[in-house]
Design a protein around this motif. Sequence first.
Motif, PDB file in Angstrom:
ATOM      1  N   LEU A 121      -3.788  -3.623 -18.211  1.00  0.00           N
ATOM      2  CA  LEU A 121      -2.728  -4.586 -17.868  1.00  0.00           C
ATOM      3  C   LEU A 121      -1.449  -3.865 -17.436  1.00  0.00           C
ATOM      4  CD1 LEU A 121      -3.443  -7.093 -20.753  1.00  0.00           C
ATOM      5  CD2 LEU A 121      -3.928  -7.419 -18.317  1.00  0.00           C
ATOM      6  N   SER A 122      -1.154  -2.765 -18.119  1.00  0.00           N
ATOM      7  CA  SER A 122       0.014  -1.981 -17.735  1.00  0.00           C
ATOM      8  C   SER A 122      -0.138  -1.465 -16.304  1.00  0.00           C
ATOM      9  CB  SER A 122       0.151  -0.824 -18.729  1.00  0.00           C
ATOM     10  OG  SER A 122       1.093   0.091 -18.298  1.00  0.00           O
ATOM     11  N   GLN A 123      -1.304  -0.956 -15.995  1.00  0.00           N
ATOM     12  CA  GLN A 123      -1.522  -0.393 -14.645  1.00  0.00           C
ATOM     13  C   GLN A 123      -1.425  -1.464 -13.566  1.00  0.00           C
ATOM     14  OE1 GLN A 123      -4.425   2.591 -13.838  1.00  0.00           O
ATOM     15  NE2 GLN A 123      -4.456   3.350 -15.945  1.00  0.00           N
ATOM     16  N   GLN A 124      -1.856  -2.688 -13.901  1.00  0.00           N
ATOM     17  CA  GLN A 124      -1.722  -3.761 -12.903  1.00  0.00           C
ATOM     18  C   GLN A 124      -0.246  -3.969 -12.565  1.00  0.00           C
ATOM     19  OE1 GLN A 124      -3.636  -7.218 -14.565  1.00  0.00           O
ATOM     20  NE2 GLN A 124      -5.679  -6.513 -14.026  1.00  0.00           N
ATOM     21  N   GLN A 125       0.601  -3.949 -13.610  1.00  0.00           N
ATOM     22  CA  GLN A 125       2.027  -4.191 -13.360  1.00  0.00           C
ATOM     23  C   GLN A 125       2.691  -2.999 -12.658  1.00  0.00           C
ATOM     24  OE1 GLN A 125       4.033  -5.462 -16.919  1.00  0.00           O
ATOM     25  NE2 GLN A 125       2.954  -7.416 -16.972  1.00  0.00           N
ATOM     26  N   ILE A 126       2.267  -1.783 -13.030  1.00  0.00           N
ATOM     27  CA  ILE A 126       2.848  -0.602 -12.362  1.00  0.00           C
ATOM     28  C   ILE A 126       2.489  -0.637 -10.872  1.00  0.00           C
ATOM     29  CG2 ILE A 126       2.932   1.928 -12.289  1.00  0.00           C
ATOM     30  CD1 ILE A 126       2.112   1.876 -15.297  1.00  0.00           C
ATOM     31  N   ARG A 127       1.237  -0.982 -10.607  1.00  0.00           N
ATOM     32  CA  ARG A 127       0.775  -1.074  -9.217  1.00  0.00           C
ATOM     33  C   ARG A 127       1.608  -2.108  -8.447  1.00  0.00           C
ATOM     34  NH1 ARG A 127      -4.054   0.211  -6.461  1.00  0.00           N
ATOM     35  NH2 ARG A 127      -4.708   1.329  -8.313  1.00  0.00           N
ATOM     36  N   GLN A 128       1.829  -3.246  -9.100  1.00  0.00           N
ATOM     37  CA  GLN A 128       2.599  -4.329  -8.465  1.00  0.00           C
ATOM     38  C   GLN A 128       4.026  -3.852  -8.130  1.00  0.00           C
ATOM     39  OE1 GLN A 128       2.553  -7.733 -11.012  1.00  0.00           O
ATOM     40  NE2 GLN A 128       3.852  -8.943  -9.681  1.00  0.00           N
ATOM     41  N   THR A 129       4.632  -3.135  -9.064  1.00  0.00           N
ATOM     42  CA  THR A 129       5.991  -2.624  -8.840  1.00  0.00           C
ATOM     43  C   THR A 129       6.001  -1.597  -7.708  1.00  0.00           C
ATOM     44  OG1 THR A 129       6.614  -2.992 -11.136  1.00  0.00           O
ATOM     45  CG2 THR A 129       7.910  -1.368  -9.926  1.00  0.00           C
ATOM     46  N   LEU A 130       5.021  -0.692  -7.730  1.00  0.00           N
ATOM     47  CA  LEU A 130       4.973   0.350  -6.687  1.00  0.00           C
ATOM     48  C   LEU A 130       4.734  -0.275  -5.314  1.00  0.00           C
ATOM     49  CD1 LEU A 130       2.867   3.060  -8.552  1.00  0.00           C
ATOM     50  CD2 LEU A 130       5.249   3.293  -7.821  1.00  0.00           C
ATOM     51  N   GLU A 131       3.886  -1.286  -5.275  1.00  0.00           N
ATOM     52  CA  GLU A 131       3.611  -1.918  -3.981  1.00  0.00           C
ATOM     53  C   GLU A 131       4.837  -2.667  -3.477  1.00  0.00           C
ATOM     54  OE1 GLU A 131      -0.181  -3.847  -4.556  1.00  0.00           O
ATOM     55  OE2 GLU A 131      -1.249  -1.946  -4.245  1.00  0.00           O
ATOM     56  N   ALA A 132       5.592  -3.267  -4.402  1.00  0.00           N
ATOM     57  CA  ALA A 132       6.839  -3.940  -4.000  1.00  0.00           C
ATOM     58  C   ALA A 132       7.818  -2.921  -3.416  1.00  0.00           C
ATOM     59  CB  ALA A 132       7.464  -4.643  -5.201  1.00  0.00           C
ATOM     60  N   ALA A 133       7.768  -1.697  -3.947  1.00  0.00           N
ATOM     61  CA  ALA A 133       8.667  -0.631  -3.462  1.00  0.00           C
ATOM     62  C   ALA A 133       8.082   0.069  -2.234  1.00  0.00           C
ATOM     63  CB  ALA A 133       8.926   0.377  -4.572  1.00  0.00           C
ATOM     64  N   GLN A 134       6.954  -0.429  -1.733  1.00  0.00           N
ATOM     65  CA  GLN A 134       6.282   0.096  -0.537  1.00  0.00           C
ATOM     66  C   GLN A 134       5.789   1.528  -0.703  1.00  0.00           C
ATOM     67  OE1 GLN A 134       8.052  -1.028   3.265  1.00  0.00           O
ATOM     68  NE2 GLN A 134       9.306  -2.526   2.208  1.00  0.00           N
ATOM     69  N   ALA A 135       5.346   1.836  -1.920  1.00  0.00           N
ATOM     70  CA  ALA A 135       4.630   3.097  -2.136  1.00  0.00           C
ATOM     71  C   ALA A 135       3.164   2.857  -1.769  1.00  0.00           C
ATOM     72  CB  ALA A 135       4.750   3.518  -3.595  1.00  0.00           C
ATOM     73  N   TYR A 136       2.447   3.955  -1.497  1.00  0.00           N
ATOM     74  CA  TYR A 136       1.019   3.843  -1.181  1.00  0.00           C
ATOM     75  C   TYR A 136       0.214   4.197  -2.429  1.00  0.00           C
ATOM     76  CZ  TYR A 136       1.823   3.546   3.875  1.00  0.00           C
ATOM     77  OH  TYR A 136       2.186   3.150   5.127  1.00  0.00           O
ATOM     78  N   VAL A 137      -0.212   3.173  -3.150  1.00  0.00           N
ATOM     79  CA  VAL A 137      -0.965   3.410  -4.387  1.00  0.00           C
ATOM     80  C   VAL A 137      -2.437   3.636  -4.046  1.00  0.00           C
ATOM     81  CG1 VAL A 137      -1.438   2.571  -6.717  1.00  0.00           C
ATOM     82  CG2 VAL A 137       0.629   1.812  -5.526  1.00  0.00           C
ATOM     83  N   LEU A 138      -3.010   4.686  -4.617  1.00  0.00           N
ATOM     84  CA  LEU A 138      -4.432   4.993  -4.386  1.00  0.00           C
ATOM     85  C   LEU A 138      -5.268   3.739  -4.651  1.00  0.00           C
ATOM     86  CD1 LEU A 138      -6.789   7.030  -3.987  1.00  0.00           C
ATOM     87  CD2 LEU A 138      -6.618   7.534  -6.420  1.00  0.00           C
ATOM     88  N   PRO A 139      -5.971   3.236  -3.635  1.00  0.00           N
ATOM     89  CA  PRO A 139      -6.739   2.006  -3.827  1.00  0.00           C
ATOM     90  C   PRO A 139      -8.085   2.262  -4.504  1.00  0.00           C
ATOM     91  CG  PRO A 139      -6.898   2.700  -1.539  1.00  0.00           C
ATOM     92  CD  PRO A 139      -6.056   3.727  -2.263  1.00  0.00           C
TER      93      PRO A 139
END
Length: 187
Positions: A121-139
């Motif tokens: 659950l933590s990783q889902q939220q971190i991913r959401q924050t990073l994507e909002a900041a337009q980082a490229y999260v390893l898919p």
Amino acid sequence: MTKKIGLIVGSLREHSFNRMIAEAIPELEASVEYEQISIAELPLYNGDLDRGDGPEPVRLFREAIQRVDGILIVSPEYNSGIPGVLKNALDWASTPTKTAALLRKPAGLVGATPGVKGTILSQQQIRQTLEAAQAYVLPFQKMYISQVMDKVDAERRELTDETTRKYLQRYVQQFIHWIDQVPALEG
Ligand SMILES: Cc1cc2nc3c(=O)[nH]c(=O)nc-3n(C[C@H](O)[C@H](O)[C@H](O)COP(=O)(O)O)c2cc1C
């Protein structure tokens, strides 16, 4: 040139399991360089302080992220979500919008917990924050470490579980490969 990866730990605790995992990464995958990027000195986000370079710890934190080719975040889960200290750090790295340190930055996520659900659950939220900041999260790839106390030697601060070592090494290798894919995404 040798790539450099920034390691950000989402726990301030001295004996943090997540810090132990982060410290194991350079030894598992030595083809790149690493830099530990601390979030401990960052003030709480305050738009009134977010002018120019911002407070000195913020300037140093942003510069450190800009210096590396990608960031690996190794974080616990608090109350089914992202630890506040990490969210605060990512918020500082998400501004100013047009030149933010996280903009187009490759990012990978690792999480360890004594619990059984591996920080999903933590990783889902971190991913959401990073994507909002337009980082490229390893898919697609995920790296969850559950029941971490059985996988480390806490006194020697070592990741001892062979299966976890293998999966973590593979995850880091996939992340390094991902860094090379990002320019094509931007093209
Ligand atoms: C306020 C708080 C909330 C927590 N909530 C969760 C949770 O939702 N899920 C979980 O797996 N662990 C939870 N934990 C336990 C942490 O995973 C555990 O304390 C872990 O060791 C913290 O990571 P660290 O060792 O890297 O500091 C929580 C701990 C604290 C202090």
